[in-house]
Scaffold this motif. Structure first.
Motif, PDB file in Angstrom:
ATOM      1  N   PHE A  32       0.821  -1.209   0.000  1.00 30.90           N
ATOM      2  CA  PHE A  32       0.000   0.000   0.000  1.00 30.90           C
ATOM      3  C   PHE A  32       0.858   1.262   0.000  1.00 30.90           C
ATOM      4  N   GLU A  33       2.060   1.159   0.489  1.00 31.66           N
ATOM      5  CA  GLU A  33       2.974   2.303   0.421  1.00 31.66           C
ATOM      6  C   GLU A  33       3.551   2.435  -0.991  1.00 31.66           C
TER       7      GLU A  33
ATOM      8  N   SER B 195     -11.379   9.994   2.528  1.00 31.03           N
ATOM      9  CA  SER B 195     -10.650   9.135   1.594  1.00 31.03           C
ATOM     10  C   SER B 195     -11.239   9.214   0.187  1.00 31.03           C
TER      11      SER B 195
ATOM     12  N   GLY C  39      -6.636   4.767  -1.288  1.00 32.89           N
ATOM     13  CA  GLY C  39      -5.335   5.424  -1.331  1.00 32.89           C
ATOM     14  C   GLY C  39      -4.467   4.966  -2.479  1.00 32.89           C
ATOM     15  N   LEU C  40      -4.831   3.858  -3.107  1.00 37.61           N
ATOM     16  CA  LEU C  40      -4.071   3.365  -4.257  1.00 37.61           C
ATOM     17  C   LEU C  40      -4.489   4.042  -5.561  1.00 37.61           C
TER      18      LEU C  40
ATOM     19  N   ALA D 247       0.756   3.555  -3.701  1.00 42.13           N
ATOM     20  CA  ALA D 247      -0.105   4.710  -3.414  1.00 42.13           C
ATOM     21  C   ALA D 247      -0.228   5.615  -4.641  1.00 42.13           C
TER      22      ALA D 247
END
Length: 357
Positions: free
Chosen positions: A242-243, A291, A267-268, A246
């Motif tokens: 997920f980091e 979000s 967030g992606l 992103a």
């Protein structure tokens, strides 16, 4: 098929062999069910193959209730026309055809007139429903079905019938959002889940020309994903995923029926990206609206397509050599197959050979 006794209305009926749940949560058993006579605009289809969809299990076990029993599941039907009514113009005897999730609609409402019969408020599901005549509908775990010609789809010669059957639900369920949100060259698309639905999403998105990423709980199916057309494969159990990803995707299609951390998946997305859900968790979800607001993102749902779009999907799959990845089973293996679906022990769709019923 064999003729049986007359119904209370003295209309001749025909019985066909089928596998049915005789009561809520009961195992499926071999039995017979009636099929209506072939009307002026009907076609009689000898079913060759029927796919097993997870929704079959939900309905047979009365988890979406209330169910109508005996219930013959199956809305991924592929077969051959063996009889046509006197007014039929769309199909002839010998045609390869398929039947999906519904077998009728009102044909008059705004949605039907727009070719969006799947949204008709008075549509008739292929099974666990009642037709215009008030009689129960029975699905594809059977040897024959009678359907109005307008709700039978042409299966092109480029697709084998066994691999075509799952396209009538799984295929159109993934094709519809990918087409609607314009997956194609220059678009980065992620498919969440690598199962009966997800593997079709990978194949179709790849054929549309998108850059395809699979987001799966583990890397266990990575080789399959890459073989079927994915460019990338990531494990969602790894927080680094997920980091690293992103702000990457234009479109994410989630096929999983378990609750997700929607904020993490949103967030992606790139700004104005879309997260479309075709999997349906039973539990309510929680969502912090920021979000969505930050980046003008969209959290959407998608179901199947209408008749015209389903035919478009079949033609697209034939032209690109796309069929489902299947494991063919006999009728007596249906209950075992249900348990294996629940255990995610299938790659990637069970298909019943109805000659074994």
């Amino acid at each position: 098929m064999t003729d049986t006794t007359l119904s209370p209305t003295t209309t001749p009926v025909t019985s066909v062999t089928a596998y049915a749940a005789l009561a809520a949560k009961a195992p499926l058993e071999r039995t017979t069910v009636p099929r209506r006579p072939v009307g002026e605009h009907d076609v009689l289809i000898e079913i060759k193959y029927a796919g097993i969809c997870h929704s079959d299990i939900h309905q047979a076990r009365d988890e979406w209730g209330p169910g109508t029993y005996p219930m013959v599941p199956g809305h991924e039907i592929a077969g051959v026309v063996t009889q046509v009514g006197s007014g039929v113009t769309k199909h002839t005897v010998g045609d390869r055809v398929g039947v999906g999730c519904f077998v009728d609609s009102c044909r008059e409402c705004e949605q039907c007139e727009a070719g969006l019969e799947q949204f008709c408020q008075n549509g008739t599901a292929t099974y666990n429903d009642h037709g215009r005549d008030g009689e129960p509908t029975y699905g594809g775990y059977s040897t024959h079905v009678v359907v109005d010609e307008g709700y039978a789809l042409r299966i092109p010669e480029g697709i084998a019938l066994d691999e075509a059957a799952p396209l009538l639900c799984a295929g159109i369920t993934l094709y519809s959002p990918l087409a609607y949100w314009q997956a194609g060259p220059g678009k980065k698309v992620a498919i969440v889940g690598m199962g009966g639905l997800g593997h079709m999403g990978v194949k179709i998105a790849h054929a549309m020309g998108a850059e395809v990423t699979v987001l799966s709980q583990s890397l266990r199916k990575q080789d399959d994903g890459l073989r079927l057309g994915a460019d990338h494969f990531y494990a969602t159990s790894d927080p680094q995923t997920f980091e690293e990803l992103a702000g990457t995707f234009d479109l994410i299609v989630s096929t999983v029926s378990a609750p997700l951390d929607f904020a993490a998946y949103l967030g992606l997305l790139k700004p104005r990206g879309v997260l479309a859900n075709v999997g349906a968790p039973a539990e309510p979800i929680e969502l912090a609206l920021f979000s969505l607001i930050l980046g003008n993102k969209t959290l959407a749902g998608s179901q199947i397509g209408g008749i015209a779009e389903t035919q478009e999907m079949l033609d697209f799959c034939a032209s690109h050599g796309i069929g489902a990845e299947i494991e063919t089973i006999r009728g007596e293996q249906i209950n075992e197959a249900y348990e294996r679906v629940l255990a995610s022990d299938v790659r990637y769709r069970f298909v019943i050979d109805t000659a074994t019923l």
